[in-house]
Write an enzyme that holds these catalytic residues in place. Structure first.
Site, mmCIF file in Angstrom:
data_model
loop_
_atom_site.group_PDB
_atom_site.id
_atom_site.type_symbol
_atom_site.label_atom_id
_atom_site.label_comp_id
_atom_site.label_asym_id
_atom_site.label_seq_id
_atom_site.Cartn_x
_atom_site.Cartn_y
_atom_site.Cartn_z
ATOM 1 N N SER A 1 0.811 -1.211 0.000
ATOM 2 C CA SER A 1 0.000 0.000 0.000
ATOM 3 C C SER A 1 0.844 1.259 0.000
ATOM 4 C CB SER A 1 -0.920 0.000 1.225
ATOM 5 O OG SER A 1 -0.150 -0.037 2.417
ATOM 6 N N THR B 1 -4.022 -8.403 2.416
ATOM 7 C CA THR B 1 -3.554 -8.235 1.044
ATOM 8 C C THR B 1 -2.941 -6.873 0.791
ATOM 9 O OG1 THR B 1 -5.764 -7.527 0.341
ATOM 10 C CG2 THR B 1 -5.279 -9.873 0.203
ATOM 11 N N CYS B 2 -3.367 -5.855 1.538
ATOM 12 C CA CYS B 2 -2.804 -4.524 1.312
ATOM 13 C C CYS B 2 -1.332 -4.465 1.691
ATOM 14 C CB CYS B 2 -3.578 -3.478 2.108
ATOM 15 S SG CYS B 2 -5.277 -3.250 1.536
ATOM 16 N N PHE B 3 -0.929 -5.374 2.581
ATOM 17 C CA PHE B 3 0.449 -5.328 3.066
ATOM 18 C C PHE B 3 1.215 -6.597 2.718
ATOM 19 C CE2 PHE B 3 -0.654 -1.544 5.176
ATOM 20 C CZ PHE B 3 -1.905 -1.714 5.750
#
Length: 816
Positions: free
Chosen positions: A761, A783-785
């Site tokens: 992100s 999922t962002c990281f």
């Protein structure tokens, strides 16, 4: 035999159709007609059907026969009828008494394979006829004045059959016209049989449907909701693509498949089968990788581009090949070497001028500094590849500058692209060790491309809210209502009914799902290429949807949006499509992915003498929604014969028409949307192969590379849980690895240069495994990281079971 025949006709023959005739000419389709003969005395001829391998006649003839009469029906090509072989395309012989009882009466439908003649010429296909003793209904041929009867002893005495109205100009086309059923607006097409291949692999033609359902010869097509095996399950439809390949549309789920649904249709079983087929298709798609592109772990770890040239790279290099500068080994005292001069910048920083080469450097030539490069040997241990003094490397390229970090580590500034790198541009060998040239070039192009002002994200946010089960329509409405400048703001995806903030994971999931949906052949915008059944090309008959150009503009925006926001699409196109995006001229080689038969035929034309062999003109035949038309490749082309002298021009024009001209409107609409976000002059820095990588990322998963660029929190690499994790990953097939990657990062794609360039992100973010959760719980992803929360499972079996459930059963993406 004639004396034993009745005085009046007692049997009605209906020649319905032929299917899958043999194509003898390289380019030209035959103009077939049929000749029916009884005992060599009664001869009847059908009309000529122009340029087809699947003629439909449906013509009736009344015959005088007895049980011993032999009915012979031959098929000829009208254009070659006066030649030695008469354009022979096949024959069937039927003894009347074997198929129908003349005394009892009856009605019989026959489908017979065509047989060879005494000349043993190759034939192929089937002939469908009807025999009936019911002569009470009027003979439609006689009513229309089409009945032709000849009393003669031979069928080769100069028959001149009536030609059905059609263009009489010879035309070249190596591919059969596209089946209009593939894009019928009613989604209920009537199949018009068509194939480009000598052997027909498609389901029986519409004529066969008539044969199966009509006893009096009236035309009744086999509906698109049934085939030779019977009626399809509710909600299913049979279609055929432009290459004659049959596929099936499930309107219940708006999906397509090459596999016919079974007669004992079960929704749950079919859904499971569709999912399995999708994963098989994905696995094949993910295996597409350049043979030499398996050294991503060995390519140098260049930093992301910097907007300011004076910003040095941050962080260390953890690559298999790295460059390191040592400190001084000798004191910077004494006289400078001949031709050298020391100067000072206005800020008081010393630099050195080499008048011998007219270059400058920050490095004191009296301080002998060495550049060492390390690589891995076969055992995986580091070995020194090269060591040499900086002073022996020569000047930096134009626009480059060498600088030092606070820890005396050398880095390089490229003022041409305003980027920085650890790699000395004078040392190509630091990149050459196991790294393909195209990958080095692509990386530098990518740094330049992403550093341009037009590719910088604008301030503000662009909110897009969609429903997973309606992602195509919702995305179309959301993306088309916003201006291009709004789409360049930070993208914030929201899935309806799901909590979460988009720090990158949701947008990756969005592009993954949308690319699967909008390129689905169900919508008739794209179709599978001739090369395989997963690469895509524009459907030339997408105009069945009156809004198709708006959809192509939308798709162009989506592709541009993905590139702009550094996301990947889970789709690949034919090579010619990427060349067209770069405004490059297509070539004959590109034809192979569009129409393999035509490519082979055009190649044969170039390599052989065609005088007296091929009857070609500078025109092609095209069929659109049942209407066949002749298209000139150049002004007056249908009247210009192709010769050995001009055949190269002909091949070039056919190639351009087949690949570019047929889809020109759609492609221009696509590019208008694409260029709203990605300027044409910027994307042209790439070649077509690099553009494919830019859009789709690399399509293989290197577990060693994945493991190499993974961080751990609460675990160490030597822990048993981590060892078991990688053991599980290695044991999984490509499809399961892909789903694991999607579960943990939001997409099944990884960056072009491998896992070391994985994005989070907030920019580059390595894959991370964190010790978190109860051993009874399932793994959890962020999922962002790019993070996986992995509980400390006690055994390999438990870990494998829990991982499988989490990866295979998880649908939503709940983020923190």
């Amino acid at each position: 035999m004639g004396s034993n025949l009745p005085a009046q006709p007692n049997l009605r023959l209906t020649i319905i159709a032929a299917d899958g005739l043999y194509k003898r000419d390289v380019f030209r389709f035959p103009d077939p007609f049929a000749v029916a003969t009884v005992g060599g005395e009664q001869t009847h001829t059908t009309s000529v059907i122009k340029k087809t391998l699947n003629p439909y006649w449906n013509e009736m003839f009344d015959l005088r026969v007895n049980e011993d009469s032999i009915l012979a029906i031959q098929i000829f090509d009208q254009k070659k009828f006066k030649k030695k072989d008469q354009g022979f395309l096949g024959v069937i012989n039927v003894r009347i008494g074997d198929v129908i009882d003349l005394q009892m009466g009856g009605d019989e439908m026959l489908t017979r394979d065509l047989k060879k003649s005494n000349d043993n010429l190759v034939v192929h296909g089937k002939l469908i006829i009807n025999l009936s003793t019911n002569l009470s209904t009027p003979n439609t041929n006689q009513a229309n004045g089409l009945h032709r009867s000849h009393v003669q002893s031979s069928t080769s005495s100069g028959l001149v059959p009536q030609v059905a109205p059609s263009s009489s100009h010879p035309a070249a086309s190596g591919a059969a016209p596209v089946d209009p059923s593939a894009s019928n607006p009613s989604l209920n097409p009537q199949r018009v049989p068509s194939t480009t291949r000598p052997s027909s692999t498609a389901a029986p033609a519409s004529a066969a449907g008539a044969a199966a359902s009509n006893t009096h010869g009236s035309r009744t097509n086999l509906s698109s909701f049934e085939d030779s095996q019977g009626r399809l399950p509710a909600g299913w439809e049979r279609r055929e693509d432009n290459l004659g390949r049959t596929y099936y549309v499930d309107h219940n789920t708006r999906t397509t498949t090459w596999t016919r649904p079974s007669s004992n249709y079960n929704e749950h079983a079919q859904r499971s089968q569709r999912e399995a087929n999708m994963q098989l298709e994905r696995r094949a798609h993910q295996s597409r990788m350049l043979p030499e592109d398996r050294t991503g772990a060995n390519s140098p770890n260049l930093p992301e581009s910097s907007q300011q040239a004076h910003t040095p790279p941050a962080g260390g290099s953890a690559n298999a090949v790295s460059m390191m500068a040592t400190g001084a080994t000798t004191a910077g005292t004494g006289e400078l070497p001949p031709g050298w001069e020391q100067r000072t910048t206005p800020e008081g920083r010393p630099y050195f001028v080499d008048h011998n080469t007219r270059t400058t450097t920050w490095v004191d030539p009296r301080r002998q500094q060495y550049i060492r490069m390390y690589g891995q040997n076969a055992n995986g241990t580091n070995t020194t590849i090269q060591q040499q003094p900086v002073s022996q490397l020569g000047p930096l390229p134009s626009g480059w500058e060498m600088r030092l970090t606070n820890t005396a580590r050398v880095y390089f500034v490229d003022h041409n692209t305003k980027t920085t790198t650890w790699d000395d541009p004078r040392l190509p060998s630091s990149l050459d060790q196991g790294v393909p040239q195209y990958k080095r070039d692509f990386r530098r192009k990518l740094i330049y491309f992403r550093s341009q002002p037009a590719l910088r994200i604008m301030s503000g946010q662009c909110h897009v809210k969609v429903r997973r089960n309606n992602i195509f329509e919702d995305s179309y409405a959301e993306i088309m209502r916003q201006s291009a400048s709004d789409l360049k703001k930070r993208l914030m995806i929201k899935f309806d009914g799901e909590d979460g903030l988009d720090y990158g994971g949701l947008s990756r999931e969005f592009f993954f799902l949308l690319s699967h949906e909008m390129f689905n052949p169900f919508y008739c915008l794209f179709e599978y290429s001739a090369h395989d059944n997963y690469t895509l090309q524009i459907n030339p008959h997408s105009g069945v949807n009156p809004e198709h150009l708006n959809y192509f503009k939308f798709i162009g925006r989506v592709v541009g949006l993905a590139i702009f926001h550094r996301r990947f699409l889970d789709s690949f196109f034919i090579g010619a499509f990427y060349k067209m995006m770069l405004r490059k001229k297509v070539s004959l080689q590109d034809m192979e992915g569009v129409d393999e038969d035509l490519h082979r035929n055009l190649t044969w034309t170039l390599d052989n003498d065609i005088e007296g062999v091929l009857e070609l003109t500078f025109s092609v035949d095209d069929e659109k929604f049942g209407e066949r038309r002749t298209i000139d490749l150049k002004p007056g082309g249908r009247d210009i014969p192709v010769t050995n002298e001009n055949k190269a021009e002909y091949v070039e024009l056919v190639t351009e028409w087949k690949i570019v001209k047929r889809v020109e409107e759609q492609f221009n609409a696509f590019m208008s949307g694409f260029n709203e976000l990605i300027p044409a002059d910027l994307v042209n820095v790439f070649d077509e192969r690099e553009l494919e990588l830019l859009i789709g990322g690399i399509a293989d998963i290197d577990v060693d590379d994945w493991k190499k660029h993974t961080d751990y929190r609460g675990y160490q690499e030597s822990d048993e849980v981590i060892q078991n994790f990688w053991k599980v990953v290695r044991s999984w097939d490509a499809e399961q690895k892909s789903r694991l990657l999607q579960f943990t990062t939001g997409t099944s794609r990884i960056p072009v240069n491998g896992f070391k360039d994985l994005q989070g992100s907030d920019g580059p973010r390595r894959f991370t495994i964190e010790k978190s959760g109860d051993p009874a719980a399932l793994p959890k992803s962020h999922t962002c990281f790019n993070r996986l929360d992995l509980p400390p499972y006690k055994s390999y079996e438990t870990l494998e079971h829990k991982m499988s459930i989490a990866v295979e059963e998880t649908l939503g993406f709940g983020q923190e």
